[in-house]
Write an enzyme that holds these catalytic residues in place. Structure first.
Site, mmCIF file in Angstrom:
data_model
loop_
_atom_site.group_PDB
_atom_site.id
_atom_site.type_symbol
_atom_site.label_atom_id
_atom_site.label_comp_id
_atom_site.label_asym_id
_atom_site.label_seq_id
_atom_site.Cartn_x
_atom_site.Cartn_y
_atom_site.Cartn_z
ATOM 1 N N TRP A 102 0.829 -1.206 0.000
ATOM 2 C CA TRP A 102 0.000 0.000 0.000
ATOM 3 C C TRP A 102 0.857 1.248 0.000
ATOM 4 O O TRP A 102 0.537 2.242 -0.663
ATOM 5 C CB TRP A 102 -0.983 -0.003 1.166
ATOM 6 C CG TRP A 102 -1.954 -1.136 1.067
ATOM 7 C CD1 TRP A 102 -2.051 -2.221 1.882
ATOM 8 C CD2 TRP A 102 -2.949 -1.326 0.043
ATOM 9 N NE1 TRP A 102 -3.037 -3.063 1.443
ATOM 10 C CE2 TRP A 102 -3.607 -2.546 0.329
ATOM 11 C CE3 TRP A 102 -3.342 -0.598 -1.072
ATOM 12 C CZ2 TRP A 102 -4.640 -3.039 -0.485
ATOM 13 C CZ3 TRP A 102 -4.370 -1.088 -1.881
ATOM 14 C CH2 TRP A 102 -5.000 -2.292 -1.575
ATOM 15 N N ASP A 171 -1.367 6.839 6.379
ATOM 16 C CA ASP A 171 -2.453 5.969 5.938
ATOM 17 C C ASP A 171 -2.740 5.036 7.113
ATOM 18 O O ASP A 171 -1.937 4.164 7.434
ATOM 19 C CB ASP A 171 -1.997 5.184 4.697
ATOM 20 C CG ASP A 171 -3.012 4.127 4.266
ATOM 21 O OD1 ASP A 171 -4.058 3.988 4.927
ATOM 22 O OD2 ASP A 171 -2.745 3.429 3.260
ATOM 23 N N LYS A 195 -12.436 -1.467 7.737
ATOM 24 C CA LYS A 195 -11.780 -2.416 8.643
ATOM 25 C C LYS A 195 -12.267 -2.207 10.088
ATOM 26 O O LYS A 195 -12.950 -3.057 10.632
ATOM 27 C CB LYS A 195 -10.262 -2.295 8.545
ATOM 28 C CG LYS A 195 -9.715 -2.870 7.226
ATOM 29 C CD LYS A 195 -8.972 -1.830 6.505
ATOM 30 C CE LYS A 195 -8.225 -2.201 5.243
ATOM 31 N NZ LYS A 195 -8.578 -3.327 4.441
HETATM 32 N N1 PMP Z 1 -4.124 1.315 2.597
HETATM 33 C C1 PMP Z 1 -4.175 0.221 3.361
HETATM 34 C C2 PMP Z 1 -3.246 0.115 4.527
HETATM 35 C C3 PMP Z 1 -5.096 -0.785 3.079
HETATM 36 O O1 PMP Z 1 -5.153 -1.881 3.844
HETATM 37 C C4 PMP Z 1 -5.973 -0.642 1.973
HETATM 38 C C5 PMP Z 1 -7.036 -1.660 1.648
HETATM 39 N N2 PMP Z 1 -6.884 -2.912 2.102
HETATM 40 C C6 PMP Z 1 -5.864 0.496 1.180
HETATM 41 C C7 PMP Z 1 -4.942 1.461 1.536
HETATM 42 C C8 PMP Z 1 -6.745 0.706 -0.009
HETATM 43 O O2 PMP Z 1 -7.998 1.007 0.437
HETATM 44 P P1 PMP Z 1 -9.262 1.219 -0.503
HETATM 45 O O3 PMP Z 1 -9.624 -0.131 -1.019
HETATM 46 O O4 PMP Z 1 -10.260 1.800 0.431
HETATM 47 O O5 PMP Z 1 -8.870 2.148 -1.593
#
Ligand code: PMP
Length: 359
Positions: A102, A171, A195
């Protein structure tokens, strides 16, 4: 009906009482004769929900008045772009700590906008740990971006970097509201809700007002944080149902006793699974190094691939959902967010012990 043993990484298990409360109001919210998603977003009833959600978040996380709380759409993934679009101005550099997939994605989006710099990385350790060494900051740094919990690798920052010189952006998609944090150590926090906070569809952004004033006015309206801040996240139609469910989750969190209790519960739950790994004499192998272990996503493998496949197969037969590791890492991952009941964690630990014995 038995609730599933849902170890999904997100969307993930929600508190049963929240779902029941939503069900109770499903057809007729507060005697309006309408469901929440039928209410106008300009109505008093919806506005109350909206304001309650913001004030509960402020309360639970002790967010000072110098910060705005915003509701956006587009997931955390849109934030990967919005952060640089708003703050990575000409001649400046976006600094990123790489702790997983991520974080890499956040960096990739920033590269499309401007200059970037990798301040630290644990990529060559297969992202098994949070970098411990020096976090290098480039000249003319616009901000430092970190990922507080790495959902895929199962690592989590235990101590955040402190560098008051440049804005810290985090994030927190997979651990916001799971532990106490000091909001003033950050300048911008973002998290997709699916989450710990509620269903997918709403992204929470907590941003320092001082930073907001640095965002350029050249941006398309919906990509500018000021649009949301200036209109209390009601410039256009917000995801009303997701925000309603977020509000119910926050009420539940408050009812539990807030972050002190939640953090303790999360530590206990994580300890049960890490103990099952550590006491298995190498039968289960944790992916993350001990000092970087996540309390949200417990990642592990088995000593050989065939046994791992059998483990996942048998776990599925016993009703455990979502234990497959992310396709990029393999192995197993148990996601144990706030709403994961202790009993389900105990059941998983018991299953792990039983499986080891019979294999
Ligand atoms: N950052 C992290 C730490 C994540 O775990 C996730 C999704 N699992 C995301 C970003 C992306 O999130 P989204 O699907 O809401 O765009």
């Amino acid at each position: 009906m038995n609730r599933a043993l849902n170890f999904n990484a997100g969307p993930a298990v929600l508190p049963e009482t929240v779902l029941k409360e939503a069900e109770k109001n499903w057809l007729n919210f507060n005697d309006t004769g309408m469901a929440v998603m039928e209410l106008s977003h300009r109505s008093k009833e919806y506005e109350t929900i909206h304001h309650q959600a913001i004030s509960l978040l402020r309360n639970l996380l002790s967010i000072p008045d110098s910060f705005e709380v915003l509701f956006l759409q587009g997931g955390a993934s849109l934030q990967f772009s919005m952060v640089p679009l708003n703050f990575l101005t000409e001649g400046r550099t976006g600094n990123y700590v790489l702790t997983g997939a991520w974080a890499e994605k956040a960096l990739t989006e920033a590269e499309k906008v401007g200059k970037t710099f990798i301040s630290a990385s644990s990529k060559n350790q297969q992202y098994k740990a949070i970098p411990t060494g020096n976090i290098e900051i480039s000249a003319d740094a616009a901000y430092l971006h970190i990922t507080s919990n790495n959902t895929i690798y199962g690592t989590q920052w235990q101590q955040f970097p402190t560098n008051a010189r440049i804005p810290l952006v985090a994030d927190m998609s997979s651990d916001l509201l799971s532990r106490k944090i000091h909001i003033e150590d950050f300048d911008l926090i973002y998290a997709g809700a699916q989450k710990n906070l509620g269903p997918s569809g709403v992204t929470v952004v907590i941003i320092q007002k001082k930073l907001l004033s640095e965002s350029g006015s050249h941006l398309p309206t919906m990509l500018n944080y000021n649009t949301y801040a200036n209109h209390n996240s009601l410039y256009n139609t917000p995801p009303t149902l997701a925000i309603y469910l977020l509000k119910l989750v926050l009420e539940w969190a408050k009812g539990l006793g807030g972050l002190t209790v939640i953090e303790q519960r999360n530590e206990e739950k994580a300890m049960i699974l890490y103990d099952a790994i550590d006491c298995s004499e190498g039968f289960y192998l944790g992916h993350a190094e001990k000092e970087s272990r996540s309390k949200m996503n417990v990642t592990f493998n088995l000593h050989n691939e065939e046994t791992a496949t059998n483990f996942l197969h048998q776990a599925k037969e016993e009703g455990f959902i979502g234990l497959n590791g992310h396709r990029s890492v393999g192995g197993c991952r148990a996601s144990i967010y706030n709403a994961m009941p202790m009993e389900h964690v105990l059941q998983l630990a018991e299953f792990m012990k039983k499986f080891k014995k019979s294999n």
